[in-house]
Design an enzyme around this catalytic site. Structure first.
Site, mmCIF file in Angstrom:
data_model
loop_
_atom_site.group_PDB
_atom_site.id
_atom_site.type_symbol
_atom_site.label_atom_id
_atom_site.label_comp_id
_atom_site.label_asym_id
_atom_site.label_seq_id
_atom_site.Cartn_x
_atom_site.Cartn_y
_atom_site.Cartn_z
ATOM 1 C CE LYS A 140 -12.380 13.020 -17.110
ATOM 2 N NZ LYS A 140 -12.487 12.445 -15.767
ATOM 3 C CG ASP A 164 -10.183 19.202 -11.023
ATOM 4 O OD1 ASP A 164 -9.345 18.845 -11.874
ATOM 5 O OD2 ASP A 164 -11.268 18.621 -10.857
ATOM 6 C CE1 TYR A 177 -16.709 14.962 -12.941
ATOM 7 C CE2 TYR A 177 -15.419 14.333 -11.012
ATOM 8 C CZ TYR A 177 -16.131 13.988 -12.142
ATOM 9 O OH TYR A 177 -16.244 12.659 -12.487
ATOM 10 N NE ARG A 182 -2.999 0.261 3.295
ATOM 11 C CZ ARG A 182 -2.946 1.027 4.401
ATOM 12 N NH1 ARG A 182 -3.088 2.341 4.294
ATOM 13 N NH2 ARG A 182 -2.765 0.483 5.591
#
Length: 401
Positions: free
Chosen positions: A207, A182, A110, A57
């Site tokens: 993206k 963002d 968003y 992790r």
């Protein structure tokens, strides 16, 4: 002399300690890391936060290479990885707030970001105030004694407003408010966050970084001041990603510049064509003067991409459906940033739930497009055929009236 952007994208994260003599760092899959001696285990424990194999992790060499690459590209002191962009946004915010705190959130964020504020943060006792993306220096009037975060997204989601980030960041820092951005639209390269006052730059690497519509991935790159807290808080919340996905993010960086330039060239061609269409009221492309905040785009950005929107002169859902349903090269999908072209429509009333202080009050339908890497002539022909279907329904309605 510093390296150029294109060179940096090709070389970022390719340290020999990660590549082991090959071009791309191998995909290292691991949960358990084993140690041969107590001394080895002690060394890993002490250095577990510093790109040292400790536990799956915490990351493997594949993750470390991608994290280093993101820092090389965007700046900052470290990069945390998340299973998607929304996870990056929510975990970055929640890493720095507690009950009784207040955050400032741009109204053009968003949609899942707004839902996180209204449905999760509110439940935890954190207050959110939404602000107009064009507020600029007026943000000073909204900062409270308990304001912890100024969260920006530029250009704004769907409506593409470009914010005056440097001015707002300077004001926020005077009040010791953390500035988060963002930065997905700019893909971390078209807008340099840490040169414009941002403290934590967040992306849906899903993206443009990945670029092929086949991976969910999020990143948050933090300045030295906030990196330790972001890293440890995210670790405690269990945030981690597959090494295979990290590898694909790393691979996507190599072609990011050339892809963005082609997306931008195609999108500007389509946007200027749309400006000439009688059905279109205006185009919201940051590279065009008709876009709110265009002057800040010219001042602060290095370039654009394929995502923008345009507003039709009328709102008639049947005609909009006819426009969308017959597309050959444009598909409908809730994403963007891949090699393919996408199209979605928002009727004016839909903004009533998406905006609270910056409702654009369009009379016509807003259409968001992502212009892909196809031949631009084919995309224009596809849109032209769509307008023919659209106009047929508009004419039918006029005759019936």
């Amino acid at each position: 002399m510093s390296e150029g952007k294109k060179t940096k994208l090709v070389t970022a994260g390719r340290d020999k300690k990660w590549t082991h003599g090959v071009v791309n760092p191998p995909v290292q899959r691991a949960s358990t890391v084993v140690f041969n001696t107590v001394a080895e285990k002690h060394h890993a424990t002490v250095n577990r936060a510093n790109q040292t194999l400790f536990y799956g992790r915490r990351g493997t060499e594949t993750h470390f290479a991608f994290q280093q690459a993101m820092v090389d590209v965007e700046g900052g002191a470290g990069c945390a990885l998340y299973p998607c962009g929304t996870a990056a946004i929510s975990n970055a915010i929640i890493s720095f707030v507690e009950q009784g705190d207040h955050i400032l959130m741009v109204d053009t964020c968003y949609e899942p970001t707004r839902d996180f504020c209204d449905k999760i943060l509110k439940k935890l006792g954190v207050e959110t105030t939404y602000f107009d993306p064009m507020i600029g220096a007026g943000i000073a009037d909204l900062i409270q004694d308990n304001t912890k975060i100024l969260f920006c997204e530029s250009p704004g989601s769907i409506t593409m407003e470009v914010m005056d980030i440097p001015t707002m960041a300077e004001i926020a820092h005077q009040k010791e408010v953390i500035v988060m951005l963002d930065n997905t639209w700019a893909a971390g390269v078209q807008f340099n966050p840490f040169e414009h006052g941002v403290d934590i730059s967040i992306q849906a690497a899903t993206k443009y970084i990945v670029g092929h519509s086949d991976v969910m991935l999020g990143t948050a790159v933090a300045s030295e001041q906030y990196w330790d807290q972001l890293r440890e808080q995210s670790y405690l919340m269990g945030q981690c990603v597959s090494p295979d996905d990290a590898y694909l993010g790393l691979r996507g960086l190599r072609t990011l510049d050339v892809r963005l330039r082609q997306h931008e060239q195609n999108s500007l061609t389509v946007a200027k064509w749309l400006e000439s269409r009688p059905e279109v009221d205006h185009v919201r492309h940051p590279g065009l003067p008709s876009c709110p905040g265009h002057e800040f785009f010219n001042r602060d950005f290095n370039g654009g991409n394929g995502l923008f929107s345009f507003v039709l002169k009328t709102s008639y859902p049947r005609a909009t459906t006819a426009l969308l349903d017959g597309m050959k090269h444009f598909s409908m999908g809730y994403s963007w940033g891949g090699f393919e072209s996408l199209i979605l429509a928002n009727e004016p009333k839909s903004f009533n739930s998406l905006r609270t202080v910056a409702n654009p009050n369009f009379e016509g339908t807003l259409v968001r497009v992502h212009i892909g890497l196809e031949d631009v002539e084919d995309l224009i022909a596809d849109l032209e055929a769509g307008f023919e279907r659209y106009n047929a329904l508009i004419l039918e309605k006029a005759v019936q009236s």
